[in-house]
Scaffold this motif. Structure first.
Motif, PDB file in Angstrom:
ATOM      1  N   PRO A 125       0.439  -8.606   7.191  1.00  0.00           N
ATOM      2  CA  PRO A 125       0.609  -7.681   6.064  1.00  0.00           C
ATOM      3  C   PRO A 125      -0.512  -6.637   6.046  1.00  0.00           C
ATOM      4  CG  PRO A 125       0.997  -9.931   5.357  1.00  0.00           C
ATOM      5  CD  PRO A 125       0.425 -10.015   6.739  1.00  0.00           C
ATOM      6  N   THR A 126      -0.130  -5.359   5.984  1.00  0.00           N
ATOM      7  CA  THR A 126      -1.101  -4.258   5.942  1.00  0.00           C
ATOM      8  C   THR A 126      -0.683  -3.266   4.855  1.00  0.00           C
ATOM      9  OG1 THR A 126       0.134  -3.258   7.791  1.00  0.00           O
ATOM     10  CG2 THR A 126      -1.932  -4.388   8.329  1.00  0.00           C
ATOM     11  N   PRO A 127      -0.703  -3.693   3.592  1.00  0.00           N
ATOM     12  CA  PRO A 127      -0.267  -2.803   2.505  1.00  0.00           C
ATOM     13  C   PRO A 127      -1.127  -1.554   2.422  1.00  0.00           C
ATOM     14  CG  PRO A 127      -1.441  -4.704   1.643  1.00  0.00           C
ATOM     15  CD  PRO A 127      -1.222  -4.976   3.097  1.00  0.00           C
ATOM     16  N   GLY A 128      -0.518  -0.479   1.945  1.00  0.00           N
ATOM     17  CA  GLY A 128      -1.233   0.776   1.785  1.00  0.00           C
ATOM     18  C   GLY A 128      -0.277   1.952   1.865  1.00  0.00           C
ATOM     19  N   HIS A 129       0.457   2.057   2.961  1.00  0.00           N
ATOM     20  CA  HIS A 129       1.481   3.105   3.056  1.00  0.00           C
ATOM     21  C   HIS A 129       2.578   2.815   2.032  1.00  0.00           C
ATOM     22  CE1 HIS A 129       3.951   6.233   4.759  1.00  0.00           C
ATOM     23  NE2 HIS A 129       4.919   5.379   5.011  1.00  0.00           N
ATOM     24  N   THR A 130       3.019   1.561   1.990  1.00  0.00           N
ATOM     25  CA  THR A 130       3.821   1.009   0.900  1.00  0.00           C
ATOM     26  C   THR A 130       3.193  -0.325   0.534  1.00  0.00           C
ATOM     27  OG1 THR A 130       5.345  -0.221   2.322  1.00  0.00           O
ATOM     28  CG2 THR A 130       5.941   2.076   1.802  1.00  0.00           C
ATOM     29  N   THR A 148       2.375  -0.654  14.032  1.00  0.00           N
ATOM     30  CA  THR A 148       1.831  -0.338  12.705  1.00  0.00           C
ATOM     31  C   THR A 148       2.725   0.570  11.871  1.00  0.00           C
ATOM     32  OG1 THR A 148       0.574   1.452  13.756  1.00  0.00           O
ATOM     33  CG2 THR A 148      -0.586  -0.640  13.377  1.00  0.00           C
ATOM     34  N   GLY A 149       3.889   0.956  12.391  1.00  0.00           N
ATOM     35  CA  GLY A 149       4.790   1.795  11.610  1.00  0.00           C
ATOM     36  C   GLY A 149       4.176   3.135  11.268  1.00  0.00           C
ATOM     37  N   ASP A 150       4.223   3.512   9.981  1.00  0.00           N
ATOM     38  CA  ASP A 150       3.599   4.749   9.511  1.00  0.00           C
ATOM     39  C   ASP A 150       2.218   4.490   8.918  1.00  0.00           C
ATOM     40  OD1 ASP A 150       5.820   6.139  10.255  1.00  0.00           O
ATOM     41  OD2 ASP A 150       6.579   6.486   8.238  1.00  0.00           O
ATOM     42  N   PHE A 151       1.841   3.239   8.805  1.00  0.00           N
ATOM     43  CA  PHE A 151       0.532   2.889   8.262  1.00  0.00           C
ATOM     44  C   PHE A 151      -0.588   3.489   9.124  1.00  0.00           C
ATOM     45  CE2 PHE A 151      -2.915  -0.230   9.009  1.00  0.00           C
ATOM     46  CZ  PHE A 151      -3.592  -0.104   7.806  1.00  0.00           C
ATOM     47  N   PRO A 166      -1.755   6.928  -4.569  1.00  0.00           N
ATOM     48  CA  PRO A 166      -3.191   6.764  -4.811  1.00  0.00           C
ATOM     49  C   PRO A 166      -3.565   5.370  -5.311  1.00  0.00           C
ATOM     50  CG  PRO A 166      -2.430   8.858  -5.685  1.00  0.00           C
ATOM     51  CD  PRO A 166      -1.207   8.096  -5.288  1.00  0.00           C
ATOM     52  N   SER A 167      -2.644   4.701  -6.000  1.00  0.00           N
ATOM     53  CA  SER A 167      -2.957   3.366  -6.510  1.00  0.00           C
ATOM     54  C   SER A 167      -3.082   2.337  -5.386  1.00  0.00           C
ATOM     55  CB  SER A 167      -1.886   2.914  -7.510  1.00  0.00           C
ATOM     56  OG  SER A 167      -0.665   2.614  -6.855  1.00  0.00           O
ATOM     57  N   LEU A 168      -2.608   2.684  -4.202  1.00  0.00           N
ATOM     58  CA  LEU A 168      -2.705   1.773  -3.048  1.00  0.00           C
ATOM     59  C   LEU A 168      -3.851   2.151  -2.106  1.00  0.00           C
ATOM     60  CD1 LEU A 168       1.081   1.359  -2.128  1.00  0.00           C
ATOM     61  CD2 LEU A 168      -0.395  -0.321  -3.254  1.00  0.00           C
ATOM     62  N   ARG A 169      -4.694   3.093  -2.499  1.00  0.00           N
ATOM     63  CA  ARG A 169      -5.751   3.557  -1.601  1.00  0.00           C
ATOM     64  C   ARG A 169      -6.699   2.423  -1.195  1.00  0.00           C
ATOM     65  NH1 ARG A 169      -7.360   8.531  -0.093  1.00  0.00           N
ATOM     66  NH2 ARG A 169      -5.944   9.443  -1.636  1.00  0.00           N
ATOM     67  N   GLN A 170      -7.118   1.604  -2.158  1.00  0.00           N
ATOM     68  CA  GLN A 170      -8.035   0.513  -1.808  1.00  0.00           C
ATOM     69  C   GLN A 170      -7.344  -0.511  -0.906  1.00  0.00           C
ATOM     70  OE1 GLN A 170     -11.428   0.357  -2.384  1.00  0.00           O
ATOM     71  NE2 GLN A 170     -11.157  -1.245  -0.828  1.00  0.00           N
ATOM     72  N   ALA A 171      -6.078  -0.780  -1.177  1.00  0.00           N
ATOM     73  CA  ALA A 171      -5.324  -1.679  -0.301  1.00  0.00           C
ATOM     74  C   ALA A 171      -5.253  -1.096   1.108  1.00  0.00           C
ATOM     75  CB  ALA A 171      -3.915  -1.903  -0.853  1.00  0.00           C
ATOM     76  N   TYR A 172      -5.059   0.217   1.199  1.00  0.00           N
ATOM     77  CA  TYR A 172      -5.032   0.893   2.496  1.00  0.00           C
ATOM     78  C   TYR A 172      -6.356   0.686   3.227  1.00  0.00           C
ATOM     79  CZ  TYR A 172      -2.222   4.215   5.249  1.00  0.00           C
ATOM     80  OH  TYR A 172      -1.402   4.790   6.185  1.00  0.00           O
ATOM     81  N   LEU A 173      -7.456   0.889   2.531  1.00  0.00           N
ATOM     82  CA  LEU A 173      -8.778   0.720   3.139  1.00  0.00           C
ATOM     83  C   LEU A 173      -8.994  -0.716   3.601  1.00  0.00           C
ATOM     84  CD1 LEU A 173     -10.830   2.911   0.663  1.00  0.00           C
ATOM     85  CD2 LEU A 173     -10.501   3.376   3.105  1.00  0.00           C
ATOM     86  N   ASP A 174      -8.572  -1.668   2.788  1.00  0.00           N
ATOM     87  CA  ASP A 174      -8.710  -3.079   3.173  1.00  0.00           C
ATOM     88  C   ASP A 174      -7.886  -3.383   4.422  1.00  0.00           C
ATOM     89  OD1 ASP A 174     -10.336  -3.402   0.957  1.00  0.00           O
ATOM     90  OD2 ASP A 174      -8.769  -4.332  -0.274  1.00  0.00           O
ATOM     91  N   SER A 175      -6.683  -2.823   4.497  1.00  0.00           N
ATOM     92  CA  SER A 175      -5.825  -3.056   5.663  1.00  0.00           C
ATOM     93  C   SER A 175      -6.399  -2.403   6.908  1.00  0.00           C
ATOM     94  CB  SER A 175      -4.413  -2.524   5.390  1.00  0.00           C
ATOM     95  OG  SER A 175      -3.792  -3.233   4.342  1.00  0.00           O
ATOM     96  N   LEU A 176      -6.947  -1.213   6.767  1.00  0.00           N
ATOM     97  CA  LEU A 176      -7.587  -0.558   7.903  1.00  0.00           C
ATOM     98  C   LEU A 176      -8.782  -1.364   8.407  1.00  0.00           C
ATOM     99  CD1 LEU A 176      -7.436   3.144   6.673  1.00  0.00           C
ATOM    100  CD2 LEU A 176      -6.310   2.244   8.724  1.00  0.00           C
ATOM    101  N   ALA A 177      -9.550  -1.924   7.476  1.00  0.00           N
ATOM    102  CA  ALA A 177     -10.687  -2.765   7.877  1.00  0.00           C
ATOM    103  C   ALA A 177     -10.219  -3.989   8.655  1.00  0.00           C
ATOM    104  CB  ALA A 177     -11.477  -3.181   6.630  1.00  0.00           C
ATOM    105  N   LEU A 178      -9.083  -4.533   8.267  1.00  0.00           N
ATOM    106  CA  LEU A 178      -8.509  -5.669   8.995  1.00  0.00           C
ATOM    107  C   LEU A 178      -8.089  -5.249  10.406  1.00  0.00           C
ATOM    108  CD1 LEU A 178      -5.840  -8.124   7.552  1.00  0.00           C
ATOM    109  CD2 LEU A 178      -5.665  -7.225   9.860  1.00  0.00           C
ATOM    110  N   VAL A 179      -7.371  -4.136  10.514  1.00  0.00           N
ATOM    111  CA  VAL A 179      -6.899  -3.656  11.817  1.00  0.00           C
ATOM    112  C   VAL A 179      -8.075  -3.312  12.724  1.00  0.00           C
ATOM    113  CG1 VAL A 179      -5.685  -1.746  12.959  1.00  0.00           C
ATOM    114  CG2 VAL A 179      -4.650  -2.908  11.005  1.00  0.00           C
ATOM    115  N   VAL A 219      -9.738   8.510   4.540  1.00  0.00           N
ATOM    116  CA  VAL A 219      -9.051   7.903   3.391  1.00  0.00           C
ATOM    117  C   VAL A 219     -10.035   7.613   2.270  1.00  0.00           C
ATOM    118  CG1 VAL A 219      -7.724   5.884   2.610  1.00  0.00           C
ATOM    119  CG2 VAL A 219      -7.189   6.948   4.804  1.00  0.00           C
ATOM    120  N   ARG A 220     -11.227   7.124   2.619  1.00  0.00           N
ATOM    121  CA  ARG A 220     -12.243   6.830   1.602  1.00  0.00           C
ATOM    122  C   ARG A 220     -12.689   8.097   0.890  1.00  0.00           C
ATOM    123  NH1 ARG A 220     -16.139   3.787   4.441  1.00  0.00           N
ATOM    124  NH2 ARG A 220     -15.090   1.865   3.791  1.00  0.00           N
TER     125      ARG A 220
END
Length: 225
Positions: A125-130, A148-151, A166-179, A219-220
């Motif tokens: 799971p890499t939430p952020g794009h959706t 990674t799709g469009d993420f 914008p409400s998923l920005r932190q989730a996006y950052l967390d997913s990028l850190a994982l990747v 993104v940050r």
């Protein structure tokens, strides 16, 4: 490191790398220079298709001749805009994107957490794009492919994000850190600009971290890509 395969003059499926075949392309309706593909993974446990696109219907006969597919794995809900695939294959998606996908096609199952399929294919799971974006890491035995799709996609050779909510920005950052910490040889997004190949061969772990760090910094700082 997987090596590019020689291309046949005519084929409904392109042999991109050993075990990885691509469907015919489709252009993204709202960004004409972006080409989308679905991918067939040839696996002993059963072929799997990653990403929904019109190319599945175009290549359905070629896919069936190779034994069909046991799963279609959706990266994120926007793939549902193309409707049901032109092939009889069970569809799987993360639970948070299920409702949107289920409005366009039958969903056979959902994912919740990080898990393995048959020991060679990992759902991440890499939430952020959706909210329900999920990436897939496949160890083919000859290389490790990250879908990674469009993420995380490739725009004019550069790895980019697509921040929509914008409400998923932190989730996006967390997913990028994982990747950033994953070990893979090839990045295979859903779409790429039409001035380059559909995937990126990765040389080293340092290259992965450098490229993802550039995305994280944008993104940050409030950027959308």
């Amino acid at each position: 490191m997987p090596q590019p395969m020689p291309q046949p003059e005519t084929s409904q499926l392109e042999n991109l790398l050993k075990g990885l075949l691509a469907t015919p392309t489709a252009r993204l309706p709202y960004q004409d220079n972006v080409l989308l593909r679905s991918y067939l993974l040839q696996r002993p446990a059963g072929n799997v298709i990653i990403y929904n696109s019109p190319g599945i219907g175009s290549a359905h006969q070629a896919i069936e001749e190779l034994g069909g597919a046991v799963r279609l794995l959706i990266n994120h809900a926007h793939e549902a805009m193309y409707g049901a695939p032109g092939l009889d294959v069970p569809v799987y998606v993360h639970s948070r994107d299920r409702a949107e996908v289920a409005a366009a096609m039958e969903v056979a199952g959902v994912f919740e957490d990080r898990q393995m399929i048959d020991g060679d294919l990992e759902v991440i799971p890499t939430p952020g794009h959706t909210a329900g974006t999920a990436s897939y890491l496949w160890d083919s035995g000859d290389g490790r492919f990250l879908f990674t799709g469009d993420f995380l996609w490739i725009e004019h050779g550069e790895w980019k994000a697509v921040v929509l909510d914008p409400s998923l920005r932190q989730a996006y950052l967390d997913s990028l850190a994982l990747v950033r910490e994953l070990d893979f040889d090839v990045l295979v997004p859903w779409g790429t600009t039409d001035d380059g190949p559909p995937f990126a061969l990765v040389g080293t772990r340092a290259e992965i971290r450098s490229r993802v760090d550039a995305v994280i910094n944008r993104v940050r700082a409030g950027g959308t890509r």
